[in-house]
Scaffold this motif. Structure first.
Motif, PDB file in Angstrom:
ATOM      1  N   THR A   4       1.078  46.342  14.339  1.00 57.84           N
ATOM      2  CA  THR A   4       1.469  46.246  15.733  1.00 57.84           C
ATOM      3  C   THR A   4       2.988  46.258  15.799  1.00 57.84           C
ATOM      4  OG1 THR A   4       1.344  44.894  17.727  1.00 57.84           O
ATOM      5  CG2 THR A   4       1.313  43.728  15.639  1.00 57.84           C
ATOM      6  N   THR A   5       3.538  46.912  16.798  1.00 66.56           N
ATOM      7  CA  THR A   5       4.991  46.962  16.914  1.00 66.56           C
ATOM      8  C   THR A   5       5.538  45.744  17.639  1.00 66.56           C
ATOM      9  OG1 THR A   5       4.799  48.251  18.948  1.00 66.56           O
ATOM     10  CG2 THR A   5       5.078  49.474  16.901  1.00 66.56           C
ATOM     11  N   ILE A   6       4.659  44.946  18.270  1.00 67.32           N
ATOM     12  CA  ILE A   6       5.119  43.787  19.015  1.00 67.32           C
ATOM     13  C   ILE A   6       5.449  42.608  18.091  1.00 67.32           C
ATOM     14  CG2 ILE A   6       2.948  42.636  19.571  1.00 67.32           C
ATOM     15  CD1 ILE A   6       4.011  42.612  22.506  1.00 67.32           C
ATOM     16  N   THR A   7       4.941  42.630  16.880  1.00 67.75           N
ATOM     17  CA  THR A   7       5.222  41.571  15.900  1.00 67.75           C
ATOM     18  C   THR A   7       5.656  42.215  14.578  1.00 67.75           C
ATOM     19  OG1 THR A   7       2.903  41.475  15.261  1.00 67.75           O
ATOM     20  CG2 THR A   7       3.616  39.914  16.941  1.00 67.75           C
ATOM     21  N   PRO A   8       6.826  42.817  14.566  1.00 62.69           N
ATOM     22  CA  PRO A   8       7.228  43.584  13.380  1.00 62.69           C
ATOM     23  C   PRO A   8       7.391  42.758  12.110  1.00 62.69           C
ATOM     24  CG  PRO A   8       9.070  43.351  14.898  1.00 62.69           C
ATOM     25  CD  PRO A   8       7.861  42.832  15.610  1.00 62.69           C
ATOM     26  N   ILE A   9       7.819  41.512  12.219  1.00 67.09           N
ATOM     27  CA  ILE A   9       8.014  40.689  11.024  1.00 67.09           C
ATOM     28  C   ILE A   9       6.664  40.342  10.403  1.00 67.09           C
ATOM     29  CG2 ILE A   9       8.937  38.521  10.113  1.00 67.09           C
ATOM     30  CD1 ILE A   9      11.114  40.549  11.039  1.00 67.09           C
ATOM     31  N   PHE A  14       2.295  40.961   6.319  1.00 69.33           N
ATOM     32  CA  PHE A  14       0.928  41.214   5.868  1.00 69.33           C
ATOM     33  C   PHE A  14       0.791  42.549   5.145  1.00 69.33           C
ATOM     34  CE2 PHE A  14       0.077  37.893   9.094  1.00 69.33           C
ATOM     35  CZ  PHE A  14      -0.432  36.952   8.207  1.00 69.33           C
ATOM     36  N   GLU A  15       1.645  43.501   5.456  1.00 69.04           N
ATOM     37  CA  GLU A  15       1.658  44.745   4.679  1.00 69.04           C
ATOM     38  C   GLU A  15       2.040  44.431   3.231  1.00 69.04           C
ATOM     39  OE1 GLU A  15       4.309  48.767   4.375  1.00 69.04           O
ATOM     40  OE2 GLU A  15       3.693  48.151   6.384  1.00 69.04           O
ATOM     41  N   TYR A  16       3.055  43.610   3.052  1.00 80.29           N
ATOM     42  CA  TYR A  16       3.439  43.196   1.699  1.00 80.29           C
ATOM     43  C   TYR A  16       2.328  42.393   1.025  1.00 80.29           C
ATOM     44  CZ  TYR A  16       8.397  44.452   2.467  1.00 80.29           C
ATOM     45  OH  TYR A  16       9.578  45.109   2.694  1.00 80.29           O
ATOM     46  N   MET A  17       1.716  41.467   1.766  1.00 78.20           N
ATOM     47  CA  MET A  17       0.657  40.634   1.188  1.00 78.20           C
ATOM     48  C   MET A  17      -0.544  41.464   0.737  1.00 78.20           C
ATOM     49  SD  MET A  17       1.813  37.573   1.070  1.00 78.20           S
ATOM     50  CE  MET A  17       0.505  36.381   0.988  1.00 78.20           C
ATOM     51  N   ASP A  18      -0.799  42.583   1.399  1.00 79.92           N
ATOM     52  CA  ASP A  18      -1.932  43.443   1.056  1.00 79.92           C
ATOM     53  C   ASP A  18      -1.633  44.387  -0.106  1.00 79.92           C
ATOM     54  OD1 ASP A  18      -3.254  42.263   3.166  1.00 79.92           O
ATOM     55  OD2 ASP A  18      -3.126  43.996   4.486  1.00 79.92           O
ATOM     56  N   GLY A  27      11.678  38.039  -0.122  1.00 78.54           N
ATOM     57  CA  GLY A  27      12.903  38.599   0.443  1.00 78.54           C
ATOM     58  C   GLY A  27      12.963  38.512   1.959  1.00 78.54           C
ATOM     59  N   MET A  28      11.892  38.046   2.587  1.00 80.98           N
ATOM     60  CA  MET A  28      11.823  37.951   4.043  1.00 80.98           C
ATOM     61  C   MET A  28      12.106  36.545   4.562  1.00 80.98           C
ATOM     62  SD  MET A  28       8.432  40.240   4.868  1.00 80.98           S
ATOM     63  CE  MET A  28       8.687  40.102   6.656  1.00 80.98           C
ATOM     64  N   ILE A  29      12.263  35.572   3.661  1.00 81.22           N
ATOM     65  CA  ILE A  29      12.368  34.191   4.121  1.00 81.22           C
ATOM     66  C   ILE A  29      13.824  33.715   4.191  1.00 81.22           C
ATOM     67  CG2 ILE A  29      10.046  33.628   3.339  1.00 81.22           C
ATOM     68  CD1 ILE A  29      11.297  32.143   0.948  1.00 81.22           C
ATOM     69  N   GLY A  55       6.940  26.423  -2.682  1.00 83.24           N
ATOM     70  CA  GLY A  55       5.565  26.365  -2.203  1.00 83.24           C
ATOM     71  C   GLY A  55       4.983  27.747  -1.968  1.00 83.24           C
ATOM     72  N   LEU A  56       5.803  28.650  -1.433  1.00 82.52           N
ATOM     73  CA  LEU A  56       5.358  30.025  -1.214  1.00 82.52           C
ATOM     74  C   LEU A  56       5.099  30.718  -2.555  1.00 82.52           C
ATOM     75  CD1 LEU A  56       4.709  32.444   0.577  1.00 82.52           C
ATOM     76  CD2 LEU A  56       7.181  32.906   0.723  1.00 82.52           C
ATOM     77  N   ILE A  57       5.940  30.479  -3.523  1.00 82.61           N
ATOM     78  CA  ILE A  57       5.733  31.068  -4.851  1.00 82.61           C
ATOM     79  C   ILE A  57       4.418  30.570  -5.432  1.00 82.61           C
ATOM     80  CG2 ILE A  57       6.581  31.084  -7.238  1.00 82.61           C
ATOM     81  CD1 ILE A  57       9.453  31.150  -6.009  1.00 82.61           C
ATOM     82  N   GLY A  58       4.137  29.283  -5.298  1.00 82.34           N
ATOM     83  CA  GLY A  58       2.872  28.736  -5.780  1.00 82.34           C
ATOM     84  C   GLY A  58       1.678  29.363  -5.084  1.00 82.34           C
TER      85      GLY A  58
END
Length: 124
Positions: A4-9, A14-18, A27-29, A55-58
């Motif tokens: 969706t273009t309304i929530t680009p971040i 989720f593109e990265y997570m997939d 690199g986004m945090i 925590g995110l790395i874990g």
């Protein structure tokens, strides 16, 4: 991933997570990043992943890679926050519904992230 273009971040997140390289979300945090992921497997079995960058790395270390696909069905941006409602699929089949809210700073980095997911509720 459905985007969706309304929530680009969050779409990028989720593109990265997939992908085969979900660590790219690091690199986004922002420097002051804090998160909570409430993860239900159903039948009352759940876990919470919390913390800052460590925590995110874990969380990233324990999750399956390139197995689930996130589909953002509804998204909205308001007051520096992106919020989505979506679903994950595994091999094309429904696995879980999720909500995600990200507070984004002026540089486009995620400061706060709250995600909840459950296989118990479908919005289909």
């Amino acid at each position: 991933m459905t985007t969706t273009t309304i929530t680009p971040i969050l779409a990028q997140w989720f593109e990265y997570m997939d992908s085969d390289d979900p660590d790219r979300v690091l690199g986004m945090i922002a420097d002051d990043f804090v998160m909570s992921v409430q993860f239900s497997k159903g039948a009352g079995q759940s876990a919470e992943f919390v913390g800052d960058r460590a925590g995110l790395i874990g969380y990233l270390e324990q999750r399956e890679k390139s197995v689930l696909v996130h589909h953002i069905d509804i998204g909205v941006t308001a007051d520096g926050c992106e919020m989505v409602l979506g679903r994950t699929t595994r091999a094309g089949e429904f696995e879980a519904s999720f909500t995600a809210t990200a507070q984004v700073n002026g540089a486009g980095r995620v400061r706060r992230l709250l995600i909840a997911r459950t296989p118990e509720v479908s919005f289909a």
